[in-house]
Scaffold this motif. Structure first.
Motif, PDB file in Angstrom:
ATOM      1  N   PRO A 134      -3.094  23.474 -32.785  1.00 38.63           N
ATOM      2  CA  PRO A 134      -2.040  23.034 -33.695  1.00 38.63           C
ATOM      3  C   PRO A 134      -0.958  22.185 -33.019  1.00 38.63           C
ATOM      4  CG  PRO A 134      -2.508  25.347 -34.028  1.00 38.63           C
ATOM      5  CD  PRO A 134      -3.272  24.917 -32.817  1.00 38.63           C
ATOM      6  N   LEU A 135      -0.650  22.453 -31.754  1.00 39.94           N
ATOM      7  CA  LEU A 135       0.382  21.652 -31.075  1.00 39.94           C
ATOM      8  C   LEU A 135      -0.084  20.207 -30.877  1.00 39.94           C
ATOM      9  CD1 LEU A 135       1.799  24.158 -28.447  1.00 39.94           C
ATOM     10  CD2 LEU A 135       2.865  23.366 -30.563  1.00 39.94           C
ATOM     11  N   LEU A 136      -1.361  20.038 -30.514  1.00 45.02           N
ATOM     12  CA  LEU A 136      -1.886  18.681 -30.381  1.00 45.02           C
ATOM     13  C   LEU A 136      -1.931  17.982 -31.739  1.00 45.02           C
ATOM     14  CD1 LEU A 136      -4.801  18.991 -27.782  1.00 45.02           C
ATOM     15  CD2 LEU A 136      -2.624  17.795 -27.516  1.00 45.02           C
ATOM     16  N   PHE A 137      -2.314  18.720 -32.768  1.00 44.67           N
ATOM     17  CA  PHE A 137      -2.355  18.162 -34.115  1.00 44.67           C
ATOM     18  C   PHE A 137      -0.961  17.702 -34.531  1.00 44.67           C
ATOM     19  CE2 PHE A 137      -2.228  18.457 -38.740  1.00 44.67           C
ATOM     20  CZ  PHE A 137      -3.384  17.789 -39.105  1.00 44.67           C
ATOM     21  N   ALA A 138       0.050  18.562 -34.318  1.00 43.06           N
ATOM     22  CA  ALA A 138       1.431  18.222 -34.689  1.00 43.06           C
ATOM     23  C   ALA A 138       1.946  17.033 -33.886  1.00 43.06           C
ATOM     24  CB  ALA A 138       2.333  19.426 -34.485  1.00 43.06           C
ATOM     25  N   SER A 139       1.635  16.998 -32.600  1.00 36.64           N
ATOM     26  CA  SER A 139       2.085  15.852 -31.801  1.00 36.64           C
ATOM     27  C   SER A 139       1.365  14.582 -32.241  1.00 36.64           C
ATOM     28  CB  SER A 139       1.889  16.105 -30.311  1.00 36.64           C
ATOM     29  OG  SER A 139       0.527  16.250 -29.987  1.00 36.64           O
TER      30      SER A 139
END
Length: 194
Positions: A142-147
């Motif tokens: 999710p952090l990569l998706f959000a970034s």
């Protein structure tokens, strides 16, 4: 404004399609996050419009309006990832309305106050963020998706600022930019009817 610039602009606009914004390649992270604002025409037009509008207003707005949008979009992304029962239709209507309103704001060229524009941009940022967040729980990272969606959005804002920067230099190119805003709005109205 030269013809090569217009050809590139229209090629990029018609490269993306609304259905691609929600058609991911496995939800693995950054690439899928960046795909959402870039490949969906509704998102793409709204993100470029934010940049164009901020450049039309000028001054600090070139930074504050896109920054506000991205920050509130991230908050919306967090909300969307936790509250997955949010009505998807309502969110899609909010996104479509953002295309209509932002296109009209470009067409009227600086007739709205900066403070009202920032509030409205924040509301639209929330809708776009929730749309991203609703897709996020399935992501492997999710952090990569959000970034990815934050980076894609910021890049499109910068692209919009660049378009407006060159378009507001002459009377004719400024009129063309306002016409493009009207076309963006018509596309949003078309989305409501389809």
């Amino acid at each position: 404004m030269n013809n090569k610039f217009l050809i590139i602009l229209f090629s990029l606009i018609f490269y993306s399609f609304p259905s691609y914004a929600h058609n991911y390649t496995g939800m693995v992270g950054f690439y899928d996050g960046i795909s959402h604002p870039v490949l969906g025409l509704d998102h793409f037009l709204a993100m470029i419009s934010v940049g164009i509008l901020s450049a039309q207003i000028g001054g600090r707005s070139i930074f504050t309006i896109p920054f506000t949008f991205v920050c509130i979009m991230i908050i919306g992304g967090i909300l969307g990832s936790y509250f997955t029962k949010i009505d998807h239709i309502l969110i899609e209507y909010g996104i479509i309305f953002s295309v209509i309103f932002l296109g009209l704001a470009i067409a009227i060229d600086k007739k709205l106050s900066k403070n009202i524009t920032i509030v409205i941009i924040g509301v639209f940022g929330l809708f776009h963020g929730v749309a991203h967040g609703l897709e996020m729980p399935n992501a492997a990272n999710p952090l990569l998706f959000a970034s990815g969606f934050a980076s894609g959005t910021a890049a499109l804002h910068i692209f919009g600022v660049g378009i407006a920067y060159f378009a507001i230099k002459t009377k004719y190119s400024s009129m063309l930019l306002r016409l493009i805003g009207i076309l963006f709005s018509f596309y949003g109205i078309y989305l409501f009817s389809s």
